[in-house]
Design a protein around this motif. Structure first.
Motif, short mmCIF file in Angstrom:
data_model
loop_
_atom_site.label_atom_id
_atom_site.label_comp_id
_atom_site.label_asym_id
_atom_site.label_seq_id
_atom_site.Cartn_x
_atom_site.Cartn_y
_atom_site.Cartn_z
N ILE A 219 0.83 -1.20 0.00
CA ILE A 219 0.00 0.00 0.00
C ILE A 219 0.87 1.26 0.00
CG2 ILE A 219 -1.62 1.35 1.40
CD1 ILE A 219 -2.93 -1.28 2.21
N GLY A 220 1.93 1.25 0.80
CA GLY A 220 2.81 2.42 0.87
C GLY A 220 3.52 2.69 -0.44
N VAL A 221 4.09 1.65 -1.04
CA VAL A 221 4.83 1.82 -2.30
C VAL A 221 3.88 2.20 -3.43
CG1 VAL A 221 6.23 0.64 -4.03
CG2 VAL A 221 6.69 0.28 -1.60
N CYS A 222 2.72 1.56 -3.50
CA CYS A 222 1.75 1.88 -4.56
C CYS A 222 1.27 3.33 -4.42
CB CYS A 222 0.57 0.92 -4.51
SG CYS A 222 0.98 -0.75 -5.06
N THR A 223 1.02 3.77 -3.19
CA THR A 223 0.61 5.16 -2.96
C THR A 223 1.71 6.11 -3.41
OG1 THR A 223 -0.73 4.52 -1.05
CG2 THR A 223 -0.13 6.85 -1.23
N PHE A 224 2.95 5.79 -3.06
CA PHE A 224 4.09 6.63 -3.44
C PHE A 224 4.20 6.72 -4.96
CE2 PHE A 224 8.50 7.53 -4.41
CZ PHE A 224 8.84 8.50 -3.48
N LEU A 225 4.07 5.59 -5.65
CA LEU A 225 4.20 5.57 -7.11
C LEU A 225 3.07 6.33 -7.79
CD1 LEU A 225 5.36 1.88 -7.68
CD2 LEU A 225 6.76 3.95 -7.81
N VAL A 226 1.87 6.21 -7.24
CA VAL A 226 0.73 6.96 -7.80
C VAL A 226 0.99 8.46 -7.68
CG1 VAL A 226 -1.69 7.57 -7.45
CG2 VAL A 226 -0.99 5.16 -7.44
N LEU A 227 1.45 8.90 -6.52
CA LEU A 227 1.70 10.32 -6.29
C LEU A 227 2.88 10.83 -7.14
CD1 LEU A 227 1.19 10.46 -2.41
CD2 LEU A 227 -0.32 11.39 -4.17
N LYS A 228 3.80 9.94 -7.45
CA LYS A 228 4.93 10.30 -8.31
C LYS A 228 4.62 10.06 -9.80
CE LYS A 228 8.13 11.66 -5.41
NZ LYS A 228 8.72 13.04 -5.49
N LYS A 229 3.35 9.65 -10.06
CA LYS A 229 2.89 9.40 -11.44
C LYS A 229 3.74 8.34 -12.15
CE LYS A 229 1.03 14.08 -11.78
NZ LYS A 229 1.02 15.37 -12.49
N LYS A 230 4.03 7.26 -11.40
CA LYS A 230 4.76 6.11 -11.93
C LYS A 230 3.89 4.85 -11.80
CE LYS A 230 8.56 8.54 -12.62
NZ LYS A 230 9.11 8.77 -13.96
N ILE A 231 2.65 4.98 -12.20
CA ILE A 231 1.66 3.92 -12.01
C ILE A 231 2.04 2.63 -12.73
CG2 ILE A 231 -0.79 3.32 -12.32
CD1 ILE A 231 -1.44 6.28 -12.12
N LYS A 232 2.77 2.74 -13.81
CA LYS A 232 3.10 1.55 -14.60
C LYS A 232 3.97 0.54 -13.84
CE LYS A 232 7.03 3.93 -16.78
NZ LYS A 232 7.61 4.38 -18.06
N TYR A 233 4.61 0.99 -12.75
CA TYR A 233 5.47 0.08 -11.98
C TYR A 233 4.72 -0.70 -10.91
CZ TYR A 233 9.34 2.66 -14.12
OH TYR A 233 10.21 3.21 -15.01
N ILE A 234 3.44 -0.39 -10.70
CA ILE A 234 2.68 -1.02 -9.62
C ILE A 234 2.53 -2.53 -9.84
CG2 ILE A 234 0.38 -1.18 -8.58
CD1 ILE A 234 0.15 1.83 -8.78
N ALA A 235 2.26 -2.93 -11.06
CA ALA A 235 2.12 -4.37 -11.36
C ALA A 235 3.41 -5.12 -11.05
CB ALA A 235 1.74 -4.56 -12.82
#
Length: 387
Positions: A219-235
């Protein structure tokens, strides 16, 4: 260097002693960090009064929850002995002391705050390294079972003597390192350095075998990536997470390292329903901030040496704990406090991801009131505060 800065540095130096040094004072086990933070807090209050800066130490959302906690205790005074009231009140004072770190750090000059960031980088790194040393040479807490600690065989628990709290801290530190990597994207040398330590920290999270820490990590890393607009790395994050849980060396070998274990899950569910049952009986002001163990005993929910038991001191779910101890009034103040904190810092990926991850973790363990996490979170917010 002023006295506040010296005391603050001493508080940082006392952090790595964690749960290892606990001093019994009037039926309360006080950590070394507690003593230094209390000294820092009192010194800050005195200096603020002498220099007539009292208005600068007031952050209304924190004051609101503190008052709610105090009122809940006073309302339940008739159920508490003098010693029980004083013990409960001391925990409220301790919470206020740790919350004051936010104002103390934000009052420091920008140059010193940048040094604090370097300090806590090494602070987290030391905690991780001590975790590896513990994992290799001290793989069980069986010899401390008589003091109320669980065995935690083959799990990393570091200075916290508990893999769930250790895992949660490692996640907070990993998010801190992740933020440093993004902030230094032009400096390849620093990126490699922070990247190496982030991998080291990530492995330490998995070696705790803490499912609550794993959930917090995702949850923490996914939230961080969303806020940094790096959503493609979530998977990719989720894939790595699932893969690692399958290849860990001790996975599924013991009860503590079995990700499908049910005993701890059942205990947490039971703790939640117990707290909600107490809240239903005391819906407005609760049973008094941190007078939870005394309320459990009053309702016949304690067994054995409940005065010394760690599990009887609070509920596993932080939000259920707030409801049970301060009622609707305190819970409203608590939610308002965090809402104001996040609303003012919604552009900080580090603060948002750290707090949201901690919220997720607090559904499983009482992490929102664990002093080492409070210390870390308030420092992070103080560093990032815009004067």
């Amino acid at each position: 260097m002023g006295i506040l800065k010296i005391l603050f540095i001493l508080s940082l130096l006392s952090f790595p002693f964690g749960e290892i040094i606990r001093i019994p004072i009037f039926s309360v086990e006080v950590k070394l960090l507690d003593i230094v933070v209390a000294t820092l807090f009192l010194t800050w209050i005195v200096i603020s009064i002498l220099k007539k800066r009292i208005s600068k130490i007031i952050f209304l959302p924190i004051i609101a929850f503190s008052v709610a906690g105090g009122v809940s205790l006073l309302y339940n005074l008739r159920f508490l002995s003098l010693s029980e009231f004083l013990v409960s009140f001391s925990y409220l004072v301790r919470w206020v002391g740790y919350a004051s770190i936010f104002s103390i750090v934000s009052s420091f000059d920008k140059k010193f705050r940048s040094k604090i960031e370097n300090f806590i980088f090494f602070l987290g790194l030391i905690t991780v390294i001590l975790g590896y040393i513990q994992y290799l040479f001290y793989s069980s807490l069986k010899n401390l079972y008589y003091l109320g600690w669980d065995e935690h065989l083959y799990r990393m628990f570091s200075i916290f003597l508990d893999p769930n709290f250790a895992g949660a801290f490692f996640v907070l530190y990993f998010l801190f390192l992740l933020n440093l990597i993004f902030e230094n994207y032009k400096n390849k040398k620093l990126q490699l350095t922070y990247g190496f330590f982030s991998v080291l920290t990530l492995i330490s999270v998995f070696l705790t075998y803490s499912r609550s820490a794993f959930v917090m990590l995702v949850i923490g890393v996914c939230t961080f990536l969303v806020l940094k607009k790096k959503i493609k790395y979530i998977a990719l994050v989720i894939f790595v997470f699932v893969l690692v849980t399958l290849v860990l060396p001790k996975a599924y070998k013991t009860e503590g390292t079995n990700f499908l274990r049910t005993a701890s899950s059942e205990a947490r569910i039971g703790s939640f329903y117990q707290a909600m049952g107490i809240f239903e009986k005391n819906p407005v002001l609760g049973v008094g901030f941190n007078a939870y163990r005394y309320a459990k005993n009053r309702y016949g929910l304690t067994f054995g040496n409940w005065q010394e038991s760690h599990s009887d001191a609070g509920a596993d779910n932080s939000f259920a704990f707030v409801l049970a101890t301060t009622g609707i009034v305190g819970f409203g103040a608590f939610v308002f406090m965090w809402y104001r904190i996040l609303a003012l810092r919604k552009n900080s990926a580090l603060i948002m991801s750290s707090v949201i991850a901690l919220f997720a973790n607090s559904l499983f363990i009482n992490s929102l009131f664990y002093v080492f996490f409070l210390f870390w979170i308030w420092i992070i917010m103080g560093i990032k505060e815009n004067k």
